[in-house]
Scaffold this motif. Structure first.
Motif, PDB file in Angstrom:
ATOM      1  N   ILE A 167       8.967  -1.645  14.071  1.00 42.52           N
ATOM      2  CA  ILE A 167       7.901  -2.450  14.666  1.00 42.52           C
ATOM      3  C   ILE A 167       6.860  -1.537  15.301  1.00 42.52           C
ATOM      4  N   ALA A 168       5.599  -1.821  14.988  1.00 40.25           N
ATOM      5  CA  ALA A 168       4.468  -1.144  15.635  1.00 40.25           C
ATOM      6  C   ALA A 168       3.669  -2.194  16.390  1.00 40.25           C
ATOM      7  N   LYS A 169       3.236  -1.846  17.611  1.00 42.13           N
ATOM      8  CA  LYS A 169       2.546  -2.830  18.452  1.00 42.13           C
ATOM      9  C   LYS A 169       1.032  -2.824  18.288  1.00 42.13           C
ATOM     10  N   ASP A 170       0.501  -1.838  17.567  1.00 45.32           N
ATOM     11  CA  ASP A 170      -0.944  -1.797  17.320  1.00 45.32           C
ATOM     12  C   ASP A 170      -1.217  -0.959  16.071  1.00 45.32           C
ATOM     13  N   GLY A 171      -2.469  -0.925  15.673  1.00 45.98           N
ATOM     14  CA  GLY A 171      -2.844  -0.229  14.450  1.00 45.98           C
ATOM     15  C   GLY A 171      -2.602   1.266  14.484  1.00 45.98           C
ATOM     16  N   GLN A 172      -2.892   1.894  15.599  1.00 50.17           N
ATOM     17  CA  GLN A 172      -2.696   3.339  15.714  1.00 50.17           C
ATOM     18  C   GLN A 172      -1.217   3.702  15.581  1.00 50.17           C
ATOM     19  N   ALA A 223       4.962   9.017   9.388  1.00 49.31           N
ATOM     20  CA  ALA A 223       6.202   9.707   9.741  1.00 49.31           C
ATOM     21  C   ALA A 223       7.430   9.143   9.014  1.00 49.31           C
ATOM     22  N   GLU A 224       7.498   7.830   8.887  1.00 47.03           N
ATOM     23  CA  GLU A 224       8.702   7.160   8.383  1.00 47.03           C
ATOM     24  C   GLU A 224       8.677   6.872   6.879  1.00 47.03           C
ATOM     25  N   LYS A 225       7.495   6.815   6.277  1.00 44.69           N
ATOM     26  CA  LYS A 225       7.345   6.485   4.853  1.00 44.69           C
ATOM     27  C   LYS A 225       8.162   5.237   4.481  1.00 44.69           C
ATOM     28  N   PRO A 226       7.823   4.084   5.073  1.00 41.75           N
ATOM     29  CA  PRO A 226       8.585   2.863   4.787  1.00 41.75           C
ATOM     30  C   PRO A 226       8.402   2.417   3.334  1.00 41.75           C
ATOM     31  N   ASP A 227       9.281   1.543   2.886  1.00 42.55           N
ATOM     32  CA  ASP A 227       9.189   0.996   1.532  1.00 42.55           C
ATOM     33  C   ASP A 227       8.119  -0.077   1.427  1.00 42.55           C
ATOM     34  N   LEU A 228       7.758  -0.673   2.561  1.00 41.69           N
ATOM     35  CA  LEU A 228       6.757  -1.740   2.617  1.00 41.69           C
ATOM     36  C   LEU A 228       6.156  -1.794   4.004  1.00 41.69           C
ATOM     37  N   LEU A 229       4.855  -2.078   4.073  1.00 38.41           N
ATOM     38  CA  LEU A 229       4.189  -2.330   5.346  1.00 38.41           C
ATOM     39  C   LEU A 229       3.703  -3.763   5.357  1.00 38.41           C
ATOM     40  N   ILE A 230       3.883  -4.422   6.483  1.00 37.05           N
ATOM     41  CA  ILE A 230       3.275  -5.732   6.712  1.00 37.05           C
ATOM     42  C   ILE A 230       2.371  -5.532   7.920  1.00 37.05           C
ATOM     43  N   PRO A 240       3.431  -0.026  -0.680  1.00 41.05           N
ATOM     44  CA  PRO A 240       2.865  -1.370  -0.782  1.00 41.05           C
ATOM     45  C   PRO A 240       2.559  -1.934   0.606  1.00 41.05           C
ATOM     46  N   ILE A 241       1.464  -2.681   0.676  1.00 39.04           N
ATOM     47  CA  ILE A 241       1.024  -3.258   1.953  1.00 39.04           C
ATOM     48  C   ILE A 241       0.745  -4.742   1.775  1.00 39.04           C
ATOM     49  N   ILE A 242       1.271  -5.531   2.691  1.00 40.18           N
ATOM     50  CA  ILE A 242       0.949  -6.959   2.762  1.00 40.18           C
ATOM     51  C   ILE A 242       0.136  -7.157   4.037  1.00 40.18           C
ATOM     52  N   GLY A 252      -5.794  -3.990  10.905  1.00 40.41           N
ATOM     53  CA  GLY A 252      -4.943  -3.841   9.731  1.00 40.41           C
ATOM     54  C   GLY A 252      -5.674  -3.270   8.542  1.00 40.41           C
ATOM     55  N   ASP A 253      -6.927  -3.680   8.319  1.00 39.96           N
ATOM     56  CA  ASP A 253      -7.653  -3.145   7.165  1.00 39.96           C
ATOM     57  C   ASP A 253      -8.024  -1.675   7.361  1.00 39.96           C
ATOM     58  N   GLN A 254      -8.245  -1.242   8.597  1.00 34.42           N
ATOM     59  CA  GLN A 254      -8.515   0.171   8.860  1.00 34.42           C
ATOM     60  C   GLN A 254      -7.252   1.010   8.614  1.00 34.42           C
ATOM     61  N   VAL A 255      -6.113   0.506   9.055  1.00 32.33           N
ATOM     62  CA  VAL A 255      -4.849   1.209   8.810  1.00 32.33           C
ATOM     63  C   VAL A 255      -4.608   1.316   7.311  1.00 32.33           C
ATOM     64  N   CYS A 256      -4.809   0.223   6.606  1.00 31.22           N
ATOM     65  CA  CYS A 256      -4.626   0.198   5.158  1.00 31.22           C
ATOM     66  C   CYS A 256      -5.526   1.236   4.478  1.00 31.22           C
ATOM     67  N   ALA A 257      -6.785   1.257   4.851  1.00 36.51           N
ATOM     68  CA  ALA A 257      -7.732   2.204   4.250  1.00 36.51           C
ATOM     69  C   ALA A 257      -7.309   3.648   4.502  1.00 36.51           C
ATOM     70  N   ASP A 258      -6.893   3.947   5.732  1.00 30.13           N
ATOM     71  CA  ASP A 258      -6.464   5.308   6.062  1.00 30.13           C
ATOM     72  C   ASP A 258      -5.222   5.712   5.275  1.00 30.13           C
ATOM     73  N   LEU A 259      -4.271   4.797   5.136  1.00 34.27           N
ATOM     74  CA  LEU A 259      -3.048   5.108   4.401  1.00 34.27           C
ATOM     75  C   LEU A 259      -3.321   5.305   2.914  1.00 34.27           C
ATOM     76  N   LYS A 260      -4.245   4.552   2.356  1.00 29.28           N
ATOM     77  CA  LYS A 260      -4.546   4.663   0.927  1.00 29.28           C
ATOM     78  C   LYS A 260      -5.326   5.945   0.605  1.00 29.28           C
ATOM     79  N   LYS A 261      -5.951   6.556   1.599  1.00 31.48           N
ATOM     80  CA  LYS A 261      -6.649   7.835   1.409  1.00 31.48           C
ATOM     81  C   LYS A 261      -5.688   9.023   1.418  1.00 31.48           C
ATOM     82  N   ASP A 262      -4.507   8.828   1.976  1.00 32.08           N
ATOM     83  CA  ASP A 262      -3.533   9.903   2.159  1.00 32.08           C
ATOM     84  C   ASP A 262      -2.559   9.933   0.975  1.00 32.08           C
TER      85      ASP A 262
END
Length: 82
Positions: free
Chosen positions: A30-35, A43-50, A77-79, A60-70
């Protein structure tokens, strides 16, 4: 065990999602905010992000964009939850 990272700023929803997914056999982070979601995903490389769309700090869209650049996280996968 598959690992799911759920990011939302509402503690009640966090607990509901944790309970449901845990009962289905997933390890739930569980993460309590986008950062925090961004750092945990890197760090954890989960199998899925919600990701909740509206969170304090990074949305959420900023986190998604940053992760897709890396290259290390772009294939996770992101929901998006609204």
């Amino acid at each position: 065990m598959e690992k799911i990272l759920y990011a939302d700023d509402d503690p009640q929803i966090q607990e509901i999602i944790r309970e449901i997914l845990s009962k289905e056999g997933f390890q739930v982070l569980i993460a309590k905010d986008g950062q925090e979601a961004l750092h945990m995903a890197q760090a954890e490389k989960p199998d899925l992000l919600i990701l909740d769309f509206l969170m304090p700090g990074l949305t959420g869209d900023q986190v998604c964009a940053d992760l897709k650049k890396d290259a290390a996280t772009k294939n996770i996968p992101i929901i998006m939850a609204t």
